[in-house]
Each structure stands twice: as structure tokens, then as C-alpha cells.
Design a protein around this motif. Structure first.
Motif, PDB file in Angstrom:
ATOM      1  N   PHE A 159      34.601  48.417  37.177  1.00 11.20           N
ATOM      2  CA  PHE A 159      34.094  48.366  38.548  1.00 11.20           C
ATOM      3  C   PHE A 159      35.123  48.982  39.482  1.00 11.20           C
ATOM      4  O   PHE A 159      36.325  48.973  39.221  1.00 11.20           O
ATOM      5  N   THR A 160      34.617  49.551  40.564  1.00 12.16           N
ATOM      6  CA  THR A 160      35.457  50.201  41.562  1.00 12.16           C
ATOM      7  C   THR A 160      35.634  49.251  42.742  1.00 12.16           C
ATOM      8  O   THR A 160      34.656  48.940  43.429  1.00 12.16           O
ATOM      9  N   PRO A 161      36.842  48.770  42.998  1.00  6.98           N
ATOM     10  CA  PRO A 161      37.019  47.769  44.059  1.00  6.98           C
ATOM     11  C   PRO A 161      36.605  48.259  45.441  1.00  6.98           C
ATOM     12  O   PRO A 161      36.137  47.477  46.264  1.00  6.98           O
ATOM     13  N   THR A 162      36.761  49.558  45.692  1.00 10.38           N
ATOM     14  CA  THR A 162      36.356  50.077  47.004  1.00 10.38           C
ATOM     15  C   THR A 162      34.841  50.106  47.167  1.00 10.38           C
ATOM     16  O   THR A 162      34.338  50.350  48.262  1.00 10.38           O
ATOM     17  N   LEU A 195      51.073  50.018  39.156  1.00  8.67           N
ATOM     18  CA  LEU A 195      52.283  49.264  38.841  1.00  8.67           C
ATOM     19  C   LEU A 195      52.546  48.181  39.875  1.00  8.67           C
ATOM     20  O   LEU A 195      52.898  47.051  39.543  1.00  8.67           O
ATOM     21  N   SER A 196      52.346  48.510  41.140  1.00  3.30           N
ATOM     22  CA  SER A 196      52.621  47.548  42.201  1.00  3.30           C
ATOM     23  C   SER A 196      51.612  46.411  42.225  1.00  3.30           C
ATOM     24  O   SER A 196      51.863  45.363  42.819  1.00  3.30           O
ATOM     25  N   LEU A 197      50.461  46.604  41.567  1.00  2.93           N
ATOM     26  CA  LEU A 197      49.432  45.572  41.556  1.00  2.93           C
ATOM     27  C   LEU A 197      49.653  44.520  40.472  1.00  2.93           C
ATOM     28  O   LEU A 197      49.039  43.463  40.504  1.00  2.93           O
ATOM     29  N   ALA A 213      45.263  42.206  49.199  1.00  2.11           N
ATOM     30  CA  ALA A 213      44.726  40.863  49.419  1.00  2.11           C
ATOM     31  C   ALA A 213      43.216  40.845  49.180  1.00  2.11           C
ATOM     32  O   ALA A 213      42.678  39.900  48.588  1.00  2.11           O
ATOM     33  N   ARG A 214      42.542  41.893  49.619  1.00  3.83           N
ATOM     34  CA  ARG A 214      41.096  41.970  49.426  1.00  3.83           C
ATOM     35  C   ARG A 214      40.757  42.088  47.940  1.00  3.83           C
ATOM     36  O   ARG A 214      39.833  41.461  47.442  1.00  3.83           O
ATOM     37  N   LEU A 215      41.526  42.927  47.208  1.00  5.82           N
ATOM     38  CA  LEU A 215      41.293  43.076  45.775  1.00  5.82           C
ATOM     39  C   LEU A 215      41.545  41.753  45.059  1.00  5.82           C
ATOM     40  O   LEU A 215      40.799  41.372  44.159  1.00  5.82           O
ATOM     41  N   ARG A 216      42.589  41.048  45.459  1.00  2.00           N
ATOM     42  CA  ARG A 216      42.867  39.735  44.862  1.00  2.00           C
ATOM     43  C   ARG A 216      41.696  38.782  45.103  1.00  2.00           C
ATOM     44  O   ARG A 216      41.308  38.011  44.219  1.00  2.00           O
ATOM     45  N   HIS A 217      41.107  38.869  46.297  1.00  2.00           N
ATOM     46  CA  HIS A 217      39.950  38.029  46.625  1.00  2.00           C
ATOM     47  C   HIS A 217      38.775  38.336  45.694  1.00  2.00           C
ATOM     48  O   HIS A 217      38.084  37.428  45.213  1.00  2.00           O
ATOM     49  N   ILE A 218      38.558  39.625  45.414  1.00  2.00           N
ATOM     50  CA  ILE A 218      37.480  40.031  44.502  1.00  2.00           C
ATOM     51  C   ILE A 218      37.736  39.485  43.099  1.00  2.00           C
ATOM     52  O   ILE A 218      36.843  38.903  42.464  1.00  2.00           O
ATOM     53  N   LEU A 219      38.966  39.651  42.610  1.00  2.00           N
ATOM     54  CA  LEU A 219      39.286  39.194  41.262  1.00  2.00           C
ATOM     55  C   LEU A 219      39.241  37.665  41.165  1.00  2.00           C
ATOM     56  O   LEU A 219      38.820  37.119  40.141  1.00  2.00           O
ATOM     57  N   ASP A 220      39.643  36.994  42.232  1.00  2.00           N
ATOM     58  CA  ASP A 220      39.562  35.535  42.230  1.00  2.00           C
ATOM     59  C   ASP A 220      38.106  35.087  42.136  1.00  2.00           C
ATOM     60  O   ASP A 220      37.801  34.072  41.493  1.00  2.00           O
ATOM     61  N   TYR A 221      37.214  35.828  42.770  1.00  2.00           N
ATOM     62  CA  TYR A 221      35.790  35.489  42.701  1.00  2.00           C
ATOM     63  C   TYR A 221      35.310  35.566  41.248  1.00  2.00           C
ATOM     64  O   TYR A 221      34.586  34.682  40.767  1.00  2.00           O
ATOM     65  N   TYR A 222      35.720  36.614  40.536  1.00  2.00           N
ATOM     66  CA  TYR A 222      35.365  36.737  39.123  1.00  2.00           C
ATOM     67  C   TYR A 222      35.988  35.611  38.301  1.00  2.00           C
ATOM     68  O   TYR A 222      35.339  34.989  37.461  1.00  2.00           O
ATOM     69  N   ARG A 223      37.279  35.365  38.547  1.00  2.00           N
ATOM     70  CA  ARG A 223      37.970  34.342  37.759  1.00  2.00           C
ATOM     71  C   ARG A 223      37.342  32.965  37.963  1.00  2.00           C
ATOM     72  O   ARG A 223      37.235  32.170  37.023  1.00  2.00           O
ATOM     73  N   GLU A 224      36.960  32.653  39.193  1.00  2.00           N
ATOM     74  CA  GLU A 224      36.330  31.355  39.469  1.00  2.00           C
ATOM     75  C   GLU A 224      35.021  31.206  38.696  1.00  2.00           C
ATOM     76  O   GLU A 224      34.588  30.080  38.417  1.00  2.00           O
TER      77      GLU A 224
END
Length: 349
Positions: free
Chosen positions: A196-199, A267-269, A239-250
Motif C-alpha cells: 500500500f502507498t501511504p500517500t 532508513l530514518s523510518l 507521525a501520520r504514517l505511524r497513525h496508519i500503521l497503528d490502525y493496522y496493528r490494532e
């Protein structure tokens, strides 16, 4: 199946054959080009500054857009704004304002909208194998494929058209749904990796709700599905990408980060996202066994991933030597043509 996200669900209409067009060019030079094309085609218009008020005759729009596409640079198309209404419709809905690039693309690339509207998207599967035991399948990556009017359309063609036409949201959603349906139908061994493309996620709660609901509806286990972040170079809001991934993880899903080593972004992610899997970029994998620079970099990536407790997938494996080098230096999983090409039916190794 849950609430729908209008940004993801709505497909653009094809421009009518004629109508009323307002064009706002970024510069006088650009406006001059547009005016010249209009005069050459005998189309009536009024000009105020850099804005043009154009009456497009029936069946003239397609040729006009082809000429403008040829005359204007990509930057001019991107920065020129247009508002189009069909004959007789009032000019008051400013939500219809878009770039000239998007407007032209709807004429040239409308095949993608028709492909999505007629559900001609499929998922092919490519196995991901254990590095130490390549005969053992750990999972499969779901890869988007499309067909329109009997001809195959490559992922690159579809992505390019979607970007030009601003339909990445719809394409990304359709690809996720296609992958989930394909998993339910084909039942590939192991975990399924869905790109999936986060943007292309406008709002997680709305955009992803239908994806999660489809998984539940088809009786799939979230723990067997890995959502794989692609195009990390486009990520500007961690922060927005983390929010998306947290939604999946939950929801019980796992997450992966694609193209590790392709640039600073991926790398920075690593620290902020803490993915379950990382994929080493295929360009680094190529000839890694005999390229000192790539070998050094991949060794460092493998060591860092091990320290962080991440499972590493090396993709793009095409030779026995590449596979052996990566296995010996600590890669957990391998993927590539050496083991199998993507196929509609999950390949048997």
C-alpha cells in the motif's frame, strides 16, 4: 462492509465532448500558448489577464486537450488550473477546480478508470522463502496486475496514469481489495504481503475501514496478513504514517517496510515505525556477492536489522550466488525470479 471513503471510492467522470472551460494560467507566457492553440482550432474565448473563458464546441474537447498536452510543459500543466462544466451547468462548484495535467489525463488515461470500474484488476503471487531452507515458503507477496480491452496493463502504466489523473487513492484501494479477494480465493501458503502507498491513504479510519471489513467478511486471519509500505521516499509526515500503521496493528495485522537502503527516508523510518519486516532494496541485492560497495552496505543493513529484532527479506534474487551470500550474511527470507515468477495461482516450489 463499513463506511466508504469518498476520496477513495469516487472515480472521476470522463470530460464531456463540449462545455464551458475556465483556464487560469500561471504566467502570461503559458496563457499565450493556450490562446494560440485556441485560435488555431477556431474556438471562441474571452481573456482577462491570464484567465481564459472558453466555450468548447461539441466533440472538440479531445483534440483541444491533445494539442495543449503537446504545447504545454509538464510544469505548466501542473500549475495551470481549470474548471470545466458541461453545457448549461452553472459555474459555481469550486470543488471541480483541478490542474490542467489532471484534466488532460482524464482524456488520455481514462482507460484506468474503466479498468477499475469494471473490476479488471487482479493479484499475482510471488513466494517468499526461508533463506536457510528455500523449499519452505514463508509467505507470498500480492502483486497488482490489470487488463483492459484484452491487453495487459503493467503496474507501472497503472501507477503513472493514476498519478497524472489524481486517482492514486482509488487505485490503491482497488489493489488492496483485489489482493484480499485473491488471498481468500487462492489461499497462498504462509503470510500474505499486501502493498500500500501511504500517500494514498487520506484518512485511516475512513480509507482503511472497508479494507479491514473485507478481511473480516472473507474469514481471513489478520495475523496472516502483512501490509507493506511502499514508496517511502514520498513520506514526509512520519507521525501520520505511524497513525496508519497503528490502525493496522490494532486490527491484528503485521507491517513491513519496503526498499530498505533505497534512500534516507526508509532508513530514518526504522526507529519510528518499528516494522515487523523490512525488505532490502532489489538494486542493492543485484550482484551483491561480487560488488564490494553493495556488499558492505547490505552487511550493515543486515546487522542493524538483527540488532533491532526485525525479520529481513532480500528481494530481487536472480542467482544462486546472490541467494547464498545473503543467507550466509544473515538474511531471514528471500524473494525473486530464482525461486518463482509472479503467477495468478501461487507457484509451487
Amino acid at each position: 462492509m463499513g463506511g466508504a471513503c469518498p476520496r477513495c471510492e469516487k472515480l472521476p467522470d470522463k470530460p464531456a465532448s463540449g462545455g464551458h472551460l475556465i483556464i487560469a494560467a500561471p504566467l502570461g507566457h503559458s496563457g499565450g500558448k493556450i490562446s494560440r492553440v485556441l485560435r488555431q482550432q477556431g474556438i471562441v474565448f474571452e481573456q482577462t489577464g491570464n484567465s481564459l473563458d472558453v466555450n468548447v464546441p461539441p466533440d472538440a474537447l479531445g483534440e483541444l486537450l491533445r494539442e495543449l498536452d503537446s504545447e504545454l510543459t509538464t510544469a505548466e500543466q501542473r500549475d495551470t488550473r481549470v474548471l470545466f462544466t458541461r453545457d448549461g451547468a452553472p459555474l459555481r462548484d469550486l470543488s471541480g477546480v483541478e490542474s490542467m495535467q489532471n484534466f488532460i489525463s482524464r482524456e488520455h488515461d481514462y482507460w484506468l478508470v474503466e479498468l477499475l470500474a469494471t473490476d479488471q484488476l487482479q493479484s499475482f503471487f510471488q513466494p517468499i522463502v526461508e533463506a536457510a531452507h528455500p523449499d519452505i515458503i514463508h509467505g507470498h507477496e500480492c502483486l497488482m496486475r490489470g487488463t483492459f480491452e484484452g491487453q495487459a496493463r503493467s503496474p507501472a502504466q497503472m501507477l503513472q496514469a493514476a498519478r497524472r489523473m489524481d486517482t492514486m487513492f482509488a487505485l490503491d484501494l482497488a489493489a488492496r481489495r483485489s489482493a484480499i479477494r485473491g488471498i481468500a480465493e487462492r489461499r497462498p501458503a504462509g503470510r500474505a504481503f499486501i502493498n500500500f502507498t501511504p500517500t494514498a491513504i487520506y484518512d485511516p479510519e475512513n480509507c482503511l475501514r472497508s479494507t479491514v471489513a473485507l478481511v473480516q467478511e472473507l474469514g481471513l486471519s489478520p495475523g496472516d496478513i502483512v501490509f507493506e509500505v511502499i514508496e517511502t521516499e514520498e513520506v514526509t509526515d512520519k507521525a501520520r504514517l505511524r497513525h496508519i500503521l497503528d490502525y493496522y496493528r490494532e486490527g491484528g495485522f503485521l507491517v513491513a517496510l519496503d526498499d530498505l537502503g533505497a534512500g534516507y527516508a526508509s532508513l530514518s523510518l526504522l526507529e519510528s515505525l518499528a516494522p515487523d519486516y523490512v525488505k532490502i532494496d532489489r538494486d542493492l541485492v543485484r550482484d551483491v556477492h561480487r560488488n564490494h560497495y553493495r556488499g558492505t552496505l547490505v552487511r550493515l543493513l543486515l546487522e542493524a536489522s538483527r540488532e533491532l529484532g526485525l525479520k529481513v527479506i532480500a528481494e530481487g534474487i536472480e542467482s544462486v550466488e546472490e541467494a547464498a551470500w545473503l543467507r550466509d550474511h544473515g538474511a531471514d527470507l528471500l524473494q525473486g525470479y530464482l525461486f518463482a515468477h509472479p503467477a495468478l495461482d501461487p507457484p509451487l516450489l
